[in-house]
Design a protein around this motif. Sequence first.
Motif: not given
Length: 102
Positions: A27-45
Amino acid sequence: MDAAESMADGRPSPPDPPAGLSEREVAILVFERQWWRYAGAKEEAIRDQFALSSTRYYQLLNQLLEKPEALQADPMLVKRLRKLRTTRQRKRVARRLGIEGR
């Protein structure tokens, strides 16, 4: 179920987690691959998705980047993140030594 059947509902079936990686690590790898798709700051996501502080998340990520299984699971992502980490470490050391970064 073959590929055509798994695409019948419009979504491919998720890949099996690579051997040696936990579900959270995948899940961490998937998140790092596409974290920019989440609204808001990365820390919040990070807080929303993993219920972790940013500090703990990055500790886990750095441990994960050292695992050969992570490199095997997503070589381009892991190499990019390792390079980014090395660049940031060099800049921190240069700042501490009073050397101007290039």
